[in-house]
Design a protein around this motif. Structure first.
Motif, mmCIF file in Angstrom:
data_model
loop_
_atom_site.group_PDB
_atom_site.id
_atom_site.type_symbol
_atom_site.label_atom_id
_atom_site.label_comp_id
_atom_site.label_asym_id
_atom_site.label_seq_id
_atom_site.Cartn_x
_atom_site.Cartn_y
_atom_site.Cartn_z
ATOM 1 N N THR A 1 0.831 -1.209 0.000
ATOM 2 C CA THR A 1 0.000 0.000 0.000
ATOM 3 C C THR A 1 0.861 1.253 0.000
ATOM 4 O O THR A 1 0.574 2.229 -0.714
ATOM 5 N N LEU A 2 1.933 1.238 0.777
ATOM 6 C CA LEU A 2 2.833 2.393 0.825
ATOM 7 C C LEU A 2 3.434 2.664 -0.555
ATOM 8 O O LEU A 2 3.421 3.799 -1.046
ATOM 9 N N MET A 3 3.945 1.623 -1.193
ATOM 10 C CA MET A 3 4.581 1.802 -2.503
ATOM 11 C C MET A 3 3.564 2.191 -3.572
ATOM 12 O O MET A 3 3.859 2.983 -4.463
ATOM 13 N N ALA A 4 2.351 1.627 -3.454
ATOM 14 C CA ALA A 4 1.303 1.971 -4.416
ATOM 15 C C ALA A 4 0.891 3.432 -4.267
ATOM 16 O O ALA A 4 0.603 4.112 -5.268
ATOM 17 N N TYR A 5 0.874 3.934 -3.041
ATOM 18 C CA TYR A 5 0.517 5.333 -2.826
ATOM 19 C C TYR A 5 1.536 6.263 -3.493
ATOM 20 O O TYR A 5 1.166 7.190 -4.231
ATOM 21 N N VAL A 6 2.820 6.020 -3.221
ATOM 22 C CA VAL A 6 3.856 6.884 -3.786
ATOM 23 C C VAL A 6 3.806 6.828 -5.310
ATOM 24 O O VAL A 6 3.853 7.858 -5.992
ATOM 25 N N LYS A 7 3.723 5.633 -5.853
ATOM 26 C CA LYS A 7 3.675 5.468 -7.314
ATOM 27 C C LYS A 7 2.446 6.168 -7.904
ATOM 28 O O LYS A 7 2.527 6.808 -8.953
ATOM 29 N N GLY A 8 1.307 6.029 -7.236
ATOM 30 C CA GLY A 8 0.073 6.617 -7.755
ATOM 31 C C GLY A 8 0.155 8.127 -7.889
ATOM 32 O O GLY A 8 -0.237 8.698 -8.916
ATOM 33 N N ILE A 9 0.669 8.798 -6.861
ATOM 34 C CA ILE A 9 0.828 10.249 -6.947
ATOM 35 C C ILE A 9 1.866 10.598 -8.019
ATOM 36 O O ILE A 9 1.704 11.543 -8.798
ATOM 37 N N ALA A 10 2.926 9.796 -8.087
ATOM 38 C CA ALA A 10 4.028 10.091 -9.000
ATOM 39 C C ALA A 10 3.656 9.943 -10.469
ATOM 40 O O ALA A 10 4.338 10.514 -11.330
ATOM 41 N N THR A 11 2.602 9.204 -10.790
ATOM 42 C CA THR A 11 2.223 9.063 -12.195
ATOM 43 C C THR A 11 1.811 10.400 -12.808
ATOM 44 O O THR A 11 1.744 10.530 -14.039
ATOM 45 N N ASN A 12 1.547 11.391 -11.967
ATOM 46 C CA ASN A 12 1.168 12.710 -12.476
ATOM 47 C C ASN A 12 2.379 13.598 -12.785
ATOM 48 O O ASN A 12 2.236 14.647 -13.407
ATOM 49 N N LEU A 13 3.567 13.184 -12.341
ATOM 50 C CA LEU A 13 4.748 14.032 -12.500
ATOM 51 C C LEU A 13 5.116 14.243 -13.962
ATOM 52 O O LEU A 13 5.425 15.359 -14.378
ATOM 53 N N GLU A 14 5.095 13.160 -14.743
ATOM 54 C CA GLU A 14 5.512 13.269 -16.144
ATOM 55 C C GLU A 14 4.558 14.158 -16.929
ATOM 56 O O GLU A 14 4.989 14.993 -17.730
ATOM 57 N N MET A 15 3.262 14.014 -16.689
ATOM 58 C CA MET A 15 2.292 14.853 -17.388
ATOM 59 C C MET A 15 2.523 16.326 -17.070
ATOM 60 O O MET A 15 2.475 17.188 -17.949
ATOM 61 N N GLY A 16 2.811 16.605 -15.785
ATOM 62 C CA GLY A 16 3.073 17.986 -15.403
ATOM 63 C C GLY A 16 4.321 18.538 -16.054
ATOM 64 O O GLY A 16 4.349 19.676 -16.523
ATOM 65 N N ALA A 17 5.376 17.710 -16.098
ATOM 66 C CA ALA A 17 6.626 18.147 -16.713
ATOM 67 C C ALA A 17 6.450 18.398 -18.199
ATOM 68 O O ALA A 17 6.973 19.376 -18.756
ATOM 69 N N ARG A 18 5.709 17.521 -18.881
ATOM 70 C CA ARG A 18 5.485 17.696 -20.317
ATOM 71 C C ARG A 18 4.650 18.944 -20.577
ATOM 72 O O ARG A 18 4.858 19.658 -21.563
ATOM 73 N N ALA A 19 3.678 19.212 -19.706
ATOM 74 C CA ALA A 19 2.834 20.399 -19.891
ATOM 75 C C ALA A 19 3.662 21.671 -19.784
ATOM 76 O O ALA A 19 3.480 22.613 -20.555
ATOM 77 N N VAL A 20 4.588 21.693 -18.815
ATOM 78 C CA VAL A 20 5.467 22.855 -18.672
ATOM 79 C C VAL A 20 6.337 23.008 -19.913
ATOM 80 O O VAL A 20 6.520 24.105 -20.446
ATOM 81 N N GLN A 21 6.875 21.893 -20.392
ATOM 82 C CA GLN A 21 7.738 21.936 -21.574
ATOM 83 C C GLN A 21 6.971 22.386 -22.812
ATOM 84 O O GLN A 21 7.459 23.190 -23.603
ATOM 85 N N ASP A 22 5.756 21.880 -22.983
ATOM 86 C CA ASP A 22 4.985 22.190 -24.186
ATOM 87 C C ASP A 22 4.439 23.611 -24.192
ATOM 88 O O ASP A 22 4.343 24.235 -25.247
ATOM 89 N N THR A 23 4.049 24.109 -23.016
ATOM 90 C CA THR A 23 3.421 25.424 -22.955
ATOM 91 C C THR A 23 4.370 26.537 -22.530
ATOM 92 O O THR A 23 4.110 27.718 -22.791
#
Length: 307
Positions: free
Chosen positions: A217-239
């Motif tokens: 559960t601990l590892m799933a929590y960290v991974k779950g939040i972290a799946t949003n990091l790449e989308m955020g980084a790409r959005a900053v790069q694209d815009t």
């Protein structure tokens, strides 16, 4: 663009190629980043990305960890031996490509171009892309800043472990999309993280089922939040806009939707500003998750995963 005109990305690539040929940009020198190209030439980020991709495919530039995109050493002359290759070099190059362009940027052909070797030579070190991607993720997890001496107490140990994984995901936003919670993967460093999580709950009177559920559960929590990091980084790069800048530009639209969509509670709680981002969400959620595990610990050996 008029018929027969050269595409902008090729024109820009030709200009950088000319600078390399003239020696204005020497091996190891940084070339303009995608963001710089958009500013200097007034093109979209996708066009700037194609410029760098073309130069990489030609072997003129490569991605160097910590340095960005730099001019590559001249291609080897026919008959000269290929540079010495190792699994570590292959993985390091692949990780750098993924850090810059995501997993889509990683291919055996591109790695070979970055290293200046024949594509087939890579298969002496990795059997294919699937094995490569898993090995990349494990190499990234090896960078987790886990202390040699664990802190005292189960809560501090789990907190340190979770934050170490979060730090890895921040540096390598593609990794959470590789790690599987549903199907265990043979990743030595990933398994070491699991072992640490299990060891943290030793001696607390919890049965093995509960201890495994806590770790996963601990590892799933960290991974779950972290799946949003790449989308955020790409959005900053694209815009070219930070999170706060993007929210500010969309503020009028959000307010209109809340006012006209029966979202009075959200509208009221947004008034005056809200300090919420992935870092604060991660920190808040981790603390509350550990609070919940504390209830299990206090409940003793009678607690089961189903309760």
């Amino acid at each position: 663009m008029s018929p027969g005109a050269e595409p902008p990305y090729r024109r820009i690539a030709a200009e950088i190629r000319r600078r390399i040929d003239l020696g204005e940009l020497r091996p190891g020198d940084r070339v303009p980043s995608a963001r710089q190209l958009t500013r200097e030439h007034g093109v979209a980020i996708a066009t700037a990305t194609r410029v760098l991709a073309l130069l990489r495919a030609e072997g003129l530039v490569l991605t160097r960890p910590g340095a960005g995109t730099v001019v590559a050493e001249p291609r080897r002359e026919p008959g000269r031996p290929e540079p010495e290759l190792s699994r570590e070099r292959v993985l390091r190059t692949a990780v750098a490509l993924a850090d810059e362009g995501g997993l889509a940027a990683v291919s055996m052909r591109q790695i070979a171009a970055e290293l200046g070797v024949a594509t087939m030579s890579l298969y002496r070190h990795v059997r294919g892309r699937d094995e490569l991607i898993l090995a990349m993720a494990d190499a990234a997890l090896a960078d987790a800043p886990l202390p040699a001496t664990e802190p005292a107490g189960w809560r501090a140990r789990l907190d340190v472990l979770a934050r170490a994984q979060w730090a890895v995901y921040r540096r390598h936003p593609w990794v959470p999309h590789v790690i599987s919670i549903a199907r265990p993967q043979p990743l030595p460093h990933g398994m070491a993280h699991t072992d640490r999580a299990l060891r943290a709950t030793a001696g607390l009177g919890l049965d093995r089922q509960v201890r495994w559920h806590v770790a996963i559960t601990l590892m799933a929590y960290v991974k779950g939040i972290a799946t949003n990091l790449e989308m955020g980084a790409r959005a900053v790069q694209d815009t070219g806009l930070s999170h706060d800048q993007w929210v500010e530009r969309q503020q009028a639209t959000f307010q209109q939707l809340m006012a006209g969509g029966g979202l009075a509670t959200m509208d009221a709680l947004t008034s005056g500003g809200v300090d919420v981002d992935l870092e604060t969400v991660f920190d808040f959620g981790l603390r509350r998750l550990l609070d919940g595990i504390a209830v299990l610990v206090e409940g003793g050996p009678e607690v089961s995963p189903e309760r």
